[in-house]
Design a protein around this motif. Structure first.
Motif, mmCIF file in Angstrom:
data_model
loop_
_atom_site.group_PDB
_atom_site.id
_atom_site.type_symbol
_atom_site.label_atom_id
_atom_site.label_comp_id
_atom_site.label_asym_id
_atom_site.label_seq_id
_atom_site.Cartn_x
_atom_site.Cartn_y
_atom_site.Cartn_z
ATOM 1 N N UNK A 114 -15.895 6.966 -2.203
ATOM 2 C CA UNK A 114 -15.251 8.258 -2.718
ATOM 3 C C UNK A 114 -13.850 7.878 -3.132
ATOM 4 N N UNK A 115 -13.194 8.640 -4.082
ATOM 5 C CA UNK A 115 -11.731 8.439 -4.353
ATOM 6 C C UNK A 115 -11.597 6.911 -4.888
ATOM 7 N N UNK A 116 -12.768 6.295 -5.362
ATOM 8 C CA UNK A 116 -12.610 4.999 -6.011
ATOM 9 C C UNK A 116 -11.275 4.404 -6.540
ATOM 10 N N UNK A 117 -11.005 5.347 -7.625
ATOM 11 C CA UNK A 117 -9.835 5.272 -8.330
ATOM 12 C C UNK A 117 -8.621 5.155 -7.798
ATOM 13 N N UNK A 118 -8.415 5.491 -6.337
ATOM 14 C CA UNK A 118 -7.214 5.405 -5.681
ATOM 15 C C UNK A 118 -7.200 4.399 -4.573
ATOM 16 N N UNK A 119 -8.194 3.287 -4.791
ATOM 17 C CA UNK A 119 -8.413 2.131 -3.974
ATOM 18 C C UNK A 119 -7.239 0.934 -4.251
ATOM 19 N N UNK A 120 -6.266 0.586 -3.411
ATOM 20 C CA UNK A 120 -5.469 -0.435 -3.665
ATOM 21 C C UNK A 120 -6.014 -1.548 -3.213
ATOM 22 N N UNK A 121 -5.589 -2.825 -3.668
ATOM 23 C CA UNK A 121 -6.006 -4.212 -3.175
ATOM 24 C C UNK A 121 -4.634 -4.971 -2.641
ATOM 25 N N UNK A 122 -4.896 -5.343 -1.364
ATOM 26 C CA UNK A 122 -3.816 -6.042 -0.689
ATOM 27 C C UNK A 122 -3.928 -7.480 -0.494
ATOM 28 N N UNK A 123 -2.958 -8.290 -0.522
ATOM 29 C CA UNK A 123 -3.079 -9.776 -0.691
ATOM 30 C C UNK A 123 -3.841 -10.212 0.630
ATOM 31 N N UNK A 124 -4.626 -11.231 0.551
ATOM 32 C CA UNK A 124 -5.313 -11.713 1.513
ATOM 33 C C UNK A 124 -4.388 -12.340 2.522
ATOM 34 N N UNK A 125 -5.040 -13.043 3.630
ATOM 35 C CA UNK A 125 -4.232 -13.919 4.514
ATOM 36 C C UNK A 125 -3.925 -15.207 4.063
ATOM 37 N N UNK A 126 -2.913 -15.654 4.484
ATOM 38 C CA UNK A 126 -2.135 -16.995 4.195
ATOM 39 C C UNK A 126 -1.751 -17.548 5.259
ATOM 40 N N UNK A 127 -1.861 -18.709 5.393
ATOM 41 C CA UNK A 127 -1.122 -19.746 6.541
ATOM 42 C C UNK A 127 0.003 -20.508 6.047
ATOM 43 N N UNK A 159 -3.062 4.265 2.844
ATOM 44 C CA UNK A 159 -2.289 3.892 1.809
ATOM 45 C C UNK A 159 -3.292 4.071 0.317
ATOM 46 N N UNK A 160 -3.034 5.080 -0.302
ATOM 47 C CA UNK A 160 -3.795 5.142 -1.606
ATOM 48 C C UNK A 160 -2.634 4.842 -2.905
ATOM 49 N N UNK A 161 -3.560 4.275 -4.134
ATOM 50 C CA UNK A 161 -2.674 3.997 -5.045
ATOM 51 C C UNK A 161 -3.561 4.372 -6.514
ATOM 52 N N UNK A 162 -2.955 4.841 -7.344
ATOM 53 C CA UNK A 162 -3.658 5.043 -8.524
ATOM 54 C C UNK A 162 -2.675 4.836 -9.715
ATOM 55 N N UNK A 163 -2.773 3.822 -10.524
ATOM 56 C CA UNK A 163 -1.905 3.539 -12.022
ATOM 57 C C UNK A 163 -0.531 3.749 -11.207
ATOM 58 N N UNK A 164 -0.010 2.766 -10.280
ATOM 59 C CA UNK A 164 1.310 2.535 -10.124
ATOM 60 C C UNK A 164 1.828 3.892 -9.198
ATOM 61 N N UNK A 165 0.896 4.918 -8.831
ATOM 62 C CA UNK A 165 1.489 6.004 -8.053
ATOM 63 C C UNK A 165 0.963 5.813 -6.670
ATOM 64 N N UNK A 166 1.847 5.855 -5.822
ATOM 65 C CA UNK A 166 1.314 5.472 -4.191
ATOM 66 C C UNK A 166 1.473 6.482 -3.512
ATOM 67 N N UNK A 167 0.629 6.869 -2.487
ATOM 68 C CA UNK A 167 0.519 7.882 -1.535
ATOM 69 C C UNK A 167 0.216 7.139 -0.141
#
Length: 149
Positions: free
Chosen positions: A108-121, A53-61
């Motif tokens: 590589x492709x650092x500008x395509x690296x999304x961040x996902x929410x961490x884990x919560x209880x 799952x890649x993402x850059x400026x709102x474009x998701x692949x």
């Protein structure tokens, strides 16, 4: 409901060894990954292979990639990347971050690296929290303090 953060947000990183990149070149776009050996992750339980799952400026692949290894244990896939087997797409855990810091892996492709929410209880709010749940929460929140000391 009450939510307790257990981990920070997780950034996904595409990484490879300097030796792999010297032999095969650096991908410039996600499409370039189809010409590279990629190290894949199989979800335990379902057996499905993770689609990157890649993402850059709102474009998701989402990409299905091919490569020499499919595993379901983080230490194995990181070691495979360190040994030059291919490009790994993994979350920013300690193994990956340490290898990046000491130059054994490169992003590589650092500008395509999304961040996902961490884990919560999550647990229901009650006036009185059961002792077993309170002990479990305290244990989870204290794990970083005990491992550092």
């Amino acid at each position: 409901m009450i939510a307790i953060r257990l981990t920070p947000d997780m950034e996904m990183l595409a990484v490879a060894s300097p030796a792999y990149l010297a032999r095969h070149g650096v991908p410039k776009t996600p499409a370039d990954l189809h010409r590279h050996a990629c190290i894949n992750w199989r979800f335990p339980g379902s057996g499905n292979i993770y689609r990157w799952e890649l993402e850059k400026r709102g474009k998701k692949l989402e990409l299905s990639v091919e490569g020499p290894l499919i595993a379901n244990f983080q230490d194995i896939v990181v070691e495979a990347a360190l040994q030059g087997l291919g490009i790994l797409y993994a979350y920013n855990d300690d193994l990956v971050l340490e290898a990046l810091q000491n130059g054994r892996l490169k992003r590589v492709l650092a500008d395509w690296s999304p961040t996902f929410p961490g884990l919560f209880l999550y647990y229901p709010h009650r006036r009185y929290t059961r002792p077993a749940l309170r002990a479990f929460i305290d244990c989870l929140l204290d794990r970083d303090n005990t491992s550092a000391g």
